[in-house]
Design a protein around this motif. Sequence first.
Motif, PDB file in Angstrom:
ATOM      1  N   GLY A  92       0.792  -1.230   0.000  1.00 14.92           N
ATOM      2  CA  GLY A  92       0.000   0.000   0.000  1.00 14.92           C
ATOM      3  C   GLY A  92       0.822   1.275   0.000  1.00 14.92           C
ATOM      4  O   GLY A  92       0.379   2.322   0.453  1.00 14.92           O
ATOM      5  N   ILE A  93       2.047   1.188  -0.520  1.00 12.28           N
ATOM      6  CA  ILE A  93       2.891   2.378  -0.593  1.00 12.28           C
ATOM      7  C   ILE A  93       3.037   2.805  -2.054  1.00 12.28           C
ATOM      8  O   ILE A  93       3.329   1.984  -2.914  1.00 12.28           O
ATOM      9  CB  ILE A  93       4.289   2.098   0.005  1.00 12.28           C
ATOM     10  CG1 ILE A  93       4.143   1.696   1.480  1.00 12.28           C
ATOM     11  CG2 ILE A  93       5.200   3.309  -0.140  1.00 12.28           C
ATOM     12  CD1 ILE A  93       5.453   1.328   2.158  1.00 12.28           C
ATOM     13  N   ALA A  94       2.777   4.058  -2.329  1.00 16.18           N
ATOM     14  CA  ALA A  94       2.988   4.591  -3.686  1.00 16.18           C
ATOM     15  C   ALA A  94       4.019   5.705  -3.596  1.00 16.18           C
ATOM     16  O   ALA A  94       3.997   6.498  -2.655  1.00 16.18           O
ATOM     17  CB  ALA A  94       1.688   5.124  -4.256  1.00 16.18           C
ATOM     18  N   VAL A  95       4.938   5.714  -4.548  1.00  9.20           N
ATOM     19  CA  VAL A  95       6.041   6.669  -4.481  1.00  9.20           C
ATOM     20  C   VAL A  95       6.121   7.512  -5.740  1.00  9.20           C
ATOM     21  O   VAL A  95       6.068   6.987  -6.853  1.00  9.20           O
ATOM     22  CB  VAL A  95       7.390   5.928  -4.296  1.00  9.20           C
ATOM     23  CG1 VAL A  95       8.520   6.935  -4.151  1.00  9.20           C
ATOM     24  CG2 VAL A  95       7.333   5.014  -3.089  1.00  9.20           C
ATOM     25  N   ILE A  96       6.244   8.802  -5.553  1.00 11.58           N
ATOM     26  CA  ILE A  96       6.581   9.681  -6.673  1.00 11.58           C
ATOM     27  C   ILE A  96       8.049  10.018  -6.501  1.00 11.58           C
ATOM     28  O   ILE A  96       8.434  10.717  -5.566  1.00 11.58           O
ATOM     29  CB  ILE A  96       5.740  10.964  -6.629  1.00 11.58           C
ATOM     30  CG1 ILE A  96       4.270  10.610  -6.751  1.00 11.58           C
ATOM     31  CG2 ILE A  96       6.176  11.914  -7.730  1.00 11.58           C
ATOM     32  CD1 ILE A  96       3.362  11.762  -6.433  1.00 11.58           C
ATOM     33  N   HIS A  97       8.874   9.473  -7.391  1.00  9.61           N
ATOM     34  CA  HIS A  97      10.308   9.658  -7.232  1.00  9.61           C
ATOM     35  C   HIS A  97      10.746  11.031  -7.690  1.00  9.61           C
ATOM     36  O   HIS A  97      10.059  11.706  -8.448  1.00  9.61           O
ATOM     37  CB  HIS A  97      11.075   8.573  -7.994  1.00  9.61           C
ATOM     38  CG  HIS A  97      11.010   7.237  -7.322  1.00  9.61           C
ATOM     39  ND1 HIS A  97      11.729   6.939  -6.197  1.00  9.61           N
ATOM     40  CD2 HIS A  97      10.273   6.140  -7.596  1.00  9.61           C
ATOM     41  CE1 HIS A  97      11.452   5.706  -5.808  1.00  9.61           C
ATOM     42  NE2 HIS A  97      10.564   5.197  -6.650  1.00  9.61           N
ATOM     43  N   GLN A  98      11.945  11.382  -7.216  1.00  7.53           N
ATOM     44  CA  GLN A  98      12.487  12.703  -7.520  1.00  7.53           C
ATOM     45  C   GLN A  98      12.703  12.890  -9.024  1.00  7.53           C
ATOM     46  O   GLN A  98      12.417  13.940  -9.573  1.00  7.53           O
ATOM     47  CB  GLN A  98      13.817  12.859  -6.781  1.00  7.53           C
ATOM     48  CG  GLN A  98      14.425  14.225  -6.871  1.00  7.53           C
ATOM     49  CD  GLN A  98      15.613  14.361  -5.929  1.00  7.53           C
ATOM     50  OE1 GLN A  98      16.117  13.379  -5.405  1.00  7.53           O
ATOM     51  NE2 GLN A  98      16.058  15.572  -5.712  1.00  7.53           N
ATOM     52  N   GLU A  99      13.222  11.845  -9.670  1.00 11.20           N
ATOM     53  CA  GLU A  99      13.442  11.952 -11.109  1.00 11.20           C
ATOM     54  C   GLU A  99      12.230  11.369 -11.816  1.00 11.20           C
ATOM     55  O   GLU A  99      11.682  10.361 -11.406  1.00 11.20           O
ATOM     56  CB  GLU A  99      14.700  11.175 -11.520  1.00 11.20           C
ATOM     57  CG  GLU A  99      15.961  11.594 -10.791  1.00 11.20           C
ATOM     58  CD  GLU A  99      16.395  13.020 -11.108  1.00 11.20           C
ATOM     59  OE1 GLU A  99      15.961  13.568 -12.154  1.00 11.20           O
ATOM     60  OE2 GLU A  99      17.142  13.600 -10.305  1.00 11.20           O
ATOM     61  N   LEU A 100      11.869  11.991 -12.908  1.00  8.38           N
ATOM     62  CA  LEU A 100      10.720  11.510 -13.674  1.00  8.38           C
ATOM     63  C   LEU A 100      10.960  10.088 -14.143  1.00  8.38           C
ATOM     64  O   LEU A 100      12.052   9.738 -14.544  1.00  8.38           O
ATOM     65  CB  LEU A 100      10.529  12.393 -14.902  1.00  8.38           C
ATOM     66  CG  LEU A 100       9.972  13.783 -14.665  1.00  8.38           C
ATOM     67  CD1 LEU A 100       9.996  14.565 -15.969  1.00  8.38           C
ATOM     68  CD2 LEU A 100       8.567  13.701 -14.125  1.00  8.38           C
ATOM     69  N   SER A 101       9.912   9.278 -14.102  1.00  5.62           N
ATOM     70  CA  SER A 101      10.056   7.923 -14.635  1.00  5.62           C
ATOM     71  C   SER A 101       9.018   7.669 -15.720  1.00  5.62           C
ATOM     72  O   SER A 101       8.683   6.532 -16.016  1.00  5.62           O
ATOM     73  CB  SER A 101       9.919   6.900 -13.507  1.00  5.62           C
ATOM     74  OG  SER A 101       8.627   6.999 -12.947  1.00  5.62           O
ATOM     75  N   THR A 102       8.498   8.738 -16.286  1.00  8.95           N
ATOM     76  CA  THR A 102       7.505   8.575 -17.348  1.00  8.95           C
ATOM     77  C   THR A 102       8.157   7.974 -18.589  1.00  8.95           C
ATOM     78  O   THR A 102       9.334   8.191 -18.849  1.00  8.95           O
ATOM     79  CB  THR A 102       6.885   9.924 -17.739  1.00  8.95           C
ATOM     80  OG1 THR A 102       7.923  10.894 -17.791  1.00  8.95           O
ATOM     81  CG2 THR A 102       5.835  10.368 -16.747  1.00  8.95           C
ATOM     82  N   LEU A 103       7.368   7.213 -19.351  1.00  6.55           N
ATOM     83  CA  LEU A 103       7.858   6.628 -20.600  1.00  6.55           C
ATOM     84  C   LEU A 103       7.370   7.507 -21.742  1.00  6.55           C
ATOM     85  O   LEU A 103       6.171   7.554 -22.028  1.00  6.55           O
ATOM     86  CB  LEU A 103       7.332   5.203 -20.751  1.00  6.55           C
ATOM     87  CG  LEU A 103       7.669   4.300 -19.567  1.00  6.55           C
ATOM     88  CD1 LEU A 103       6.937   2.978 -19.652  1.00  6.55           C
ATOM     89  CD2 LEU A 103       9.166   4.083 -19.493  1.00  6.55           C
ATOM     90  N   PRO A 104       8.284   8.220 -22.377  1.00  4.92           N
ATOM     91  CA  PRO A 104       7.906   9.282 -23.314  1.00  4.92           C
ATOM     92  C   PRO A 104       7.112   8.813 -24.532  1.00  4.92           C
ATOM     93  O   PRO A 104       6.287   9.560 -25.041  1.00  4.92           O
ATOM     94  CB  PRO A 104       9.242   9.891 -23.740  1.00  4.92           C
ATOM     95  CG  PRO A 104      10.289   8.950 -23.297  1.00  4.92           C
ATOM     96  CD  PRO A 104       9.728   8.124 -22.194  1.00  4.92           C
ATOM     97  N   THR A 105       7.328   7.560 -24.984  1.00 10.92           N
ATOM     98  CA  THR A 105       6.648   7.161 -26.217  1.00 10.92           C
ATOM     99  C   THR A 105       5.228   6.669 -25.958  1.00 10.92           C
ATOM    100  O   THR A 105       4.477   6.427 -26.889  1.00 10.92           O
ATOM    101  CB  THR A 105       7.418   6.032 -26.941  1.00 10.92           C
ATOM    102  OG1 THR A 105       7.613   4.985 -26.004  1.00 10.92           O
ATOM    103  CG2 THR A 105       8.764   6.523 -27.431  1.00 10.92           C
ATOM    104  N   LEU A 106       4.862   6.515 -24.696  1.00 12.70           N
ATOM    105  CA  LEU A 106       3.519   6.034 -24.394  1.00 12.70           C
ATOM    106  C   LEU A 106       2.583   7.208 -24.096  1.00 12.70           C
ATOM    107  O   LEU A 106       3.015   8.319 -23.851  1.00 12.70           O
ATOM    108  CB  LEU A 106       3.552   5.085 -23.191  1.00 12.70           C
ATOM    109  CG  LEU A 106       4.415   3.839 -23.369  1.00 12.70           C
ATOM    110  CD1 LEU A 106       4.313   2.948 -22.147  1.00 12.70           C
ATOM    111  CD2 LEU A 106       4.001   3.071 -24.612  1.00 12.70           C
ATOM    112  N   SER A 107       1.291   6.901 -24.104  1.00 11.75           N
ATOM    113  CA  SER A 107       0.314   7.945 -23.830  1.00 11.75           C
ATOM    114  C   SER A 107       0.244   8.211 -22.323  1.00 11.75           C
ATOM    115  O   SER A 107       0.767   7.446 -21.518  1.00 11.75           O
ATOM    116  CB  SER A 107      -1.051   7.510 -24.330  1.00 11.75           C
ATOM    117  OG  SER A 107      -1.527   6.454 -23.527  1.00 11.75           O
ATOM    118  N   ILE A 108      -0.434   9.299 -21.986  1.00  8.62           N
ATOM    119  CA  ILE A 108      -0.609   9.621 -20.571  1.00  8.62           C
ATOM    120  C   ILE A 108      -1.311   8.470 -19.861  1.00  8.62           C
ATOM    121  O   ILE A 108      -0.874   8.014 -18.805  1.00  8.62           O
ATOM    122  CB  ILE A 108      -1.438  10.914 -20.425  1.00  8.62           C
ATOM    123  CG1 ILE A 108      -0.671  12.103 -20.976  1.00  8.62           C
ATOM    124  CG2 ILE A 108      -1.801  11.150 -18.964  1.00  8.62           C
ATOM    125  CD1 ILE A 108      -1.432  13.414 -20.881  1.00  8.62           C
TER     126      ILE A 108
END
Lengths: 496, 333
Positions: free
Chosen positions: A82-98
């Motif tokens: 039950g832990i969710a983390v927003i890390h300091q560095e972005l971990s988004t995958l640029p080629t995928l949609s939101i």
Amino acid sequence: MQSPSLVEVRGVEKRFGGVHALRGVDLDVRAGEIHALVGENGAGKSTIINILAGAVRRDTGTILLDGAPVDFHSPADSQAAGIAVIHQELSTLPTLSIAENIWAGRMPSRLGWVDQRSTFDRSASLLEEVGLDAAPWTRVSELATSQQQLVEIAKALSRRARLLIMDEPTASLTEHEVQRLLALVRRLRDGGVSVLYVSHRLAEVFAIADRISVMRDGCTVRTMDRADADPAGVVALMVGRALAARAAATPHALGAPVVELRGLSRHGAVHDVSFAVRRGEIVGMAGLVGAGRSETARLIFGADRADAGEMLIDGQPVALHSPRDALAAGIGMVPEDRKQLALFIDAPVRWNVSMARLPAISPGGIIRHGRERALAEDFVERLRVRTPDTLTPVRHLSGGNQQKTVLARWLAIRPRLLILDEPTHGVDVGAKAEIYALIRSLAAEGIGILLISSELPEVLDLSDRIVVMRGGRVAATLDRAAADERTVMMHATGTA
Amino acid sequence: MTAPSAAPAPSRSSYRPHAVRRAVGARESWVFAALVALCVVMSLASPYFLTVRNLFNILQGMSTIGIMTIGMTMVLVAGGLDLSVGSILAVGAVLTARLMTYAGLNPWLAVVCGLLAGVAFGLVNGLLVTRVGIVPFIATLGTLSMGRGLAFLLAAGPAGTVASNVPMRDPGVTFLGAGYIGVVPMPVIIMVVLAVLAALFLGNTVLGRQIYAVGSNVKAARLSGIAVPRVQLFTYAVTGLLCALAGVISAGLLSTAATNLGQGVELDVIAAAVIGGTSLNGGEGTVHGALFGAAIIAVVRNAFVLLGLPLHFQTMIIGAVILLAVGVDRVRR
Ligand SMILES: Nc1ncnc2c1ncn2[C@@H]1O[C@H](COP(=O)(O)OP(=O)(O)OP(=O)(O)O)[C@@H](O)[C@H]1O
Ligand SMILES: [Mg+2]
């Protein structure tokens, strides 16, 4: 009426090779509280978060969840708890949609097929919650850094976790989005979620936290209720030394324009932007996320091409086709996203600092290692980059220290115009003051500075003039004397 | 307190081992250790292994691959890939032989032409990648095929007769492939000299540094004022040159340039680089590491010959070595 602890960290230590990153962390996050974690760059905040996230293993110490010891072997373990983390560095995958980024393999599905409709609806409502005005199928690569940050937040929210950990979630957001986010975090707390919140912006911390823990050199030095804390005291605990007094702006004459924009446009991002930066002048750019500030900066630096308009350097029209041309014309730029746009993450600090300057200090294209080393060590010392030595890979530095490394690269080239896009992204209070002093002294030497920052006080404090942008256009140009937070925000939001 | 000088003394000294490892190159030192271990095992298994003659045989056998690997390492470090190396080798060899034997050109002039053809081939690869924007895998897969065809075309005799090879008998030029200085084969000398030059280049020049920068983060490299396309083009051109040279050497060794020269060699070249620590994602790799990798492959080959093992296992073992090298590296991180 003290609520029970959700997570308790007891005496956790961690070493990375020779670096003793955590020397004894004690932390307890109670159910339904917002717990802020503050400390200097390299104090160990992200490390303890990575341990809670299951991304890094601790060496010693215990972690209790609901009073029972837990041991996370992987991020999946931590998520399952039950832990969710927003890390300091972005971990988004640029080629995928939101939407794909938000759900990443957990898409609402029916009989094994992705349920497009419900994916869309649920994504849209999350985006609404975080205040991102974009369609869920938009590719993430089309978003600005700050918008990607909002996607990260939406992703963490989608997990409906009991403990939400946010490592500098607001570092690239402007006041407007920050307020929205803080309101959202309060709502979550009131709904029973615990939040561990890391930020270098103390105003934010004092606005939101129920309790504050201060870390220094890998230890938690104190945890206190917000009511018992004051910003100066927190800074003193963080820094353990007296802060350098604020350098007053040295009054100096402004010279001729270094760069002048006339009707610069780029389809869909920047419309008819005109302003000038003079020698020795600090021009701040304010505006909401997506207002076109970074896009304008990229046009000036030759990173993108303008569709229309012209640009003059020292009064001469120029066409810059690449950052290389810009560099040759004496323009430098600290880009907004250090990890994607600036860092050579596995290369030594030394290489990262010298990269732009190297051709100039290497006659005949031959590297003079002594000179390179001296350059890097000089800037590491001046910016107080916390690293064992300049041959350490920059990956091993904390976020704020990585940012200082990028800043050093561009301070090293001695440009005529220096564009700073979020130069203090993730930098601690003490180091910020030093960087401000440095920016001022560069201006005093006659360098023109274009400063983009999502922190309005930073812009107001440093700038001689402020260009406020809205929807890709210049909404107003304000003189230092005429600029205050309210006026700038009114122009930025279009309520002036 | 954030100043590095304030770091406590004990932690300072504990950085030493890192510094040493960094100097040698962590991955490369492992590969070198593996190579030494392999040699120790071999010298116990076969009395012929540790003879001067056998050792130089091994080195000579790996020299053309080694020379090509030097170029491939640069391409890979810059984030590219070149599958056409074997075809460049063939074109370089056949063109040189043809100009010399059929056109009667001065032999050294013919060699220069062959090498320039290699450079041109490399530039075509580079332009396809940088200007046209085709991904390196596809671009060089295309030129791999076209280049092989060109080698066939160039081998056609003066009267248009079909030939599978072109003789190359000039004693000066064949010396590059077949000659010895003392006990040392000429190709080995060439390989070592080129490797030293390339290592010095990568470690001590701005362009060399930029090759690493482009491979580790191409966007950041561009925004740091690096002329990314030019850097990439350079790596392909150098590879073209080195492969053509390897072609001249191979043809010299055999006194003939066969059209199937270097067929399939790209796999060995890539394997050598990868075993030696070069990352296919770019930004990582060294020349000496790549040569250690090439040497491991060569020693394994030699082992099969000396120990009389069934040859069909050889390819399997080399495949296993690649997986082992990359796997160990992954786990170690
Ligand atoms: N993988 C690693 N290898 C070596 N050292 C590391 C590694 N990760 C972190 N460190 C070191 O551990 C210390 C703590 O780093 P951490 O990232 O936790 O700091 P932080 O408090 O999050 O700082 P910031 O405010 O700059 O983000 C730093 O000295 C950093 O250099
Ligand atoms: Mg951090």
